[in-house]
Design a protein around this motif. Structure first.
Motif, PDB file in Angstrom:
ATOM      1  N   MET A  79       4.827   6.550 -16.314  1.00  0.00           N
ATOM      2  CA  MET A  79       5.057   6.522 -17.763  1.00  0.00           C
ATOM      3  C   MET A  79       3.993   7.275 -18.548  1.00  0.00           C
ATOM      4  O   MET A  79       4.277   7.821 -19.607  1.00  0.00           O
ATOM      5  N   VAL A  80       2.769   7.296 -18.038  1.00  0.00           N
ATOM      6  CA  VAL A  80       1.665   7.957 -18.735  1.00  0.00           C
ATOM      7  C   VAL A  80       1.657   9.428 -18.325  1.00  0.00           C
ATOM      8  O   VAL A  80       1.452   9.748 -17.153  1.00  0.00           O
ATOM      9  N   LYS A  81       1.892  10.307 -19.293  1.00  0.00           N
ATOM     10  CA  LYS A  81       1.948  11.738 -19.006  1.00  0.00           C
ATOM     11  C   LYS A  81       0.643  12.217 -18.381  1.00  0.00           C
ATOM     12  O   LYS A  81      -0.434  11.999 -18.926  1.00  0.00           O
ATOM     13  N   GLY A  82       0.740  12.865 -17.232  1.00  0.00           N
ATOM     14  CA  GLY A  82      -0.425  13.437 -16.580  1.00  0.00           C
ATOM     15  C   GLY A  82      -1.387  12.434 -15.978  1.00  0.00           C
ATOM     16  O   GLY A  82      -2.516  12.799 -15.648  1.00  0.00           O
ATOM     17  N   ALA A  83      -0.970  11.201 -15.827  1.00  0.00           N
ATOM     18  CA  ALA A  83      -1.868  10.182 -15.268  1.00  0.00           C
ATOM     19  C   ALA A  83      -2.214  10.499 -13.820  1.00  0.00           C
ATOM     20  O   ALA A  83      -1.411  11.074 -13.077  1.00  0.00           O
ATOM     21  N   THR A  84      -3.406  10.117 -13.443  1.00  0.00           N
ATOM     22  CA  THR A  84      -3.848  10.204 -12.056  1.00  0.00           C
ATOM     23  C   THR A  84      -3.870   8.791 -11.499  1.00  0.00           C
ATOM     24  O   THR A  84      -4.556   7.933 -12.033  1.00  0.00           O
ATOM     25  N   LEU A  85      -3.110   8.564 -10.444  1.00  0.00           N
ATOM     26  CA  LEU A  85      -3.092   7.259  -9.780  1.00  0.00           C
ATOM     27  C   LEU A  85      -3.920   7.350  -8.522  1.00  0.00           C
ATOM     28  O   LEU A  85      -3.697   8.222  -7.677  1.00  0.00           O
ATOM     29  N   LYS A  86      -4.879   6.471  -8.404  1.00  0.00           N
ATOM     30  CA  LYS A  86      -5.689   6.379  -7.195  1.00  0.00           C
ATOM     31  C   LYS A  86      -5.536   4.971  -6.644  1.00  0.00           C
ATOM     32  O   LYS A  86      -5.919   3.995  -7.290  1.00  0.00           O
ATOM     33  N   VAL A  87      -4.958   4.893  -5.457  1.00  0.00           N
ATOM     34  CA  VAL A  87      -4.768   3.609  -4.796  1.00  0.00           C
ATOM     35  C   VAL A  87      -5.955   3.368  -3.868  1.00  0.00           C
ATOM     36  O   VAL A  87      -6.287   4.228  -3.043  1.00  0.00           O
ATOM     37  N   ILE A  88      -6.585   2.228  -4.022  1.00  0.00           N
ATOM     38  CA  ILE A  88      -7.732   1.867  -3.199  1.00  0.00           C
ATOM     39  C   ILE A  88      -7.226   0.981  -2.061  1.00  0.00           C
ATOM     40  O   ILE A  88      -6.797  -0.150  -2.293  1.00  0.00           O
ATOM     41  N   PRO A  89      -7.249   1.497  -0.833  1.00  0.00           N
ATOM     42  CA  PRO A  89      -6.727   0.727   0.305  1.00  0.00           C
ATOM     43  C   PRO A  89      -7.457  -0.599   0.498  1.00  0.00           C
ATOM     44  O   PRO A  89      -8.681  -0.656   0.484  1.00  0.00           O
ATOM     45  N   GLY A  90      -6.670  -1.660   0.632  1.00  0.00           N
ATOM     46  CA  GLY A  90      -7.217  -2.984   0.900  1.00  0.00           C
ATOM     47  C   GLY A  90      -7.889  -3.670  -0.275  1.00  0.00           C
ATOM     48  O   GLY A  90      -8.403  -4.776  -0.132  1.00  0.00           O
ATOM     49  N   ALA A  91      -7.896  -3.027  -1.436  1.00  0.00           N
ATOM     50  CA  ALA A  91      -8.630  -3.587  -2.580  1.00  0.00           C
ATOM     51  C   ALA A  91      -7.850  -4.712  -3.255  1.00  0.00           C
ATOM     52  O   ALA A  91      -6.647  -4.620  -3.445  1.00  0.00           O
ATOM     53  N   PRO A  92      -8.589  -5.755  -3.662  1.00  0.00           N
ATOM     54  CA  PRO A  92      -7.986  -6.877  -4.383  1.00  0.00           C
ATOM     55  C   PRO A  92      -7.951  -6.594  -5.889  1.00  0.00           C
ATOM     56  O   PRO A  92      -8.439  -5.558  -6.354  1.00  0.00           O
ATOM     57  N   HIS A  93      -7.431  -7.541  -6.640  1.00  0.00           N
ATOM     58  CA  HIS A  93      -7.380  -7.424  -8.094  1.00  0.00           C
ATOM     59  C   HIS A  93      -8.793  -7.289  -8.677  1.00  0.00           C
ATOM     60  O   HIS A  93      -9.014  -6.479  -9.567  1.00  0.00           O
TER      61      HIS A  93
END
Length: 119
Positions: A79-93
């Motif tokens: 939804m956010v134009k040009g957003a960068t998503l970085k998923v942190i493996p195994g990371a909690p909230h």
């Protein structure tokens, strides 16, 4: 325990961190806590996200037991134009408390790039 992933095998969450999370919960009133949960779980931010016009980094752990990544980061990053998503493996909230160095390693270069792009 799920907030910081303390219920996961091999998790290293100090008693101090657990206590610092517990304390505000014990200081809050019951109605305020229920109202807070209602507000953040039922408010639709879709239209707000579509209005973002600044560089946006979305960090999310793939083991977040509080806010599932599929119901939040994957959707908001589209939804956010040009957003960068970085998923942190195994990371909690609570990854900002449990994985400070890793979060900073993602955040600081993004901020530097964003600052240079606007300068």
């Amino acid at each position: 325990m799920p907030f910081h992933g303390a219920n996961r095998p091999g998790a290293k969450v100090s008693q101090g961190l657990r206590d610092s999370f517990w304390l505000p919960g014990m200081l809050a009133g019951h109605k305020a806590v229920i109202d807070c949960i209602k507000a953040f779980s039922e408010t639709d931010f879709t239209e707000d996200l579509k209005k973002f016009d600044v560089p946006t980094l979305i960090l999310h752990g793939d083991d977040d037991q509080i806010v599932p990544i599929g119901a939040s980061a994957h959707l908001s990053s589209k939804m956010v134009k040009g957003a960068t998503l970085k998923v942190i493996p195994g990371a909690p909230h609570g990854m900002c408390a449990t994985l400070k160095e890793q979060i900073n390693a993602e955040l600081l270069p993004f901020l530097k790039r964003s600052f240079q792009a606007t300068a």
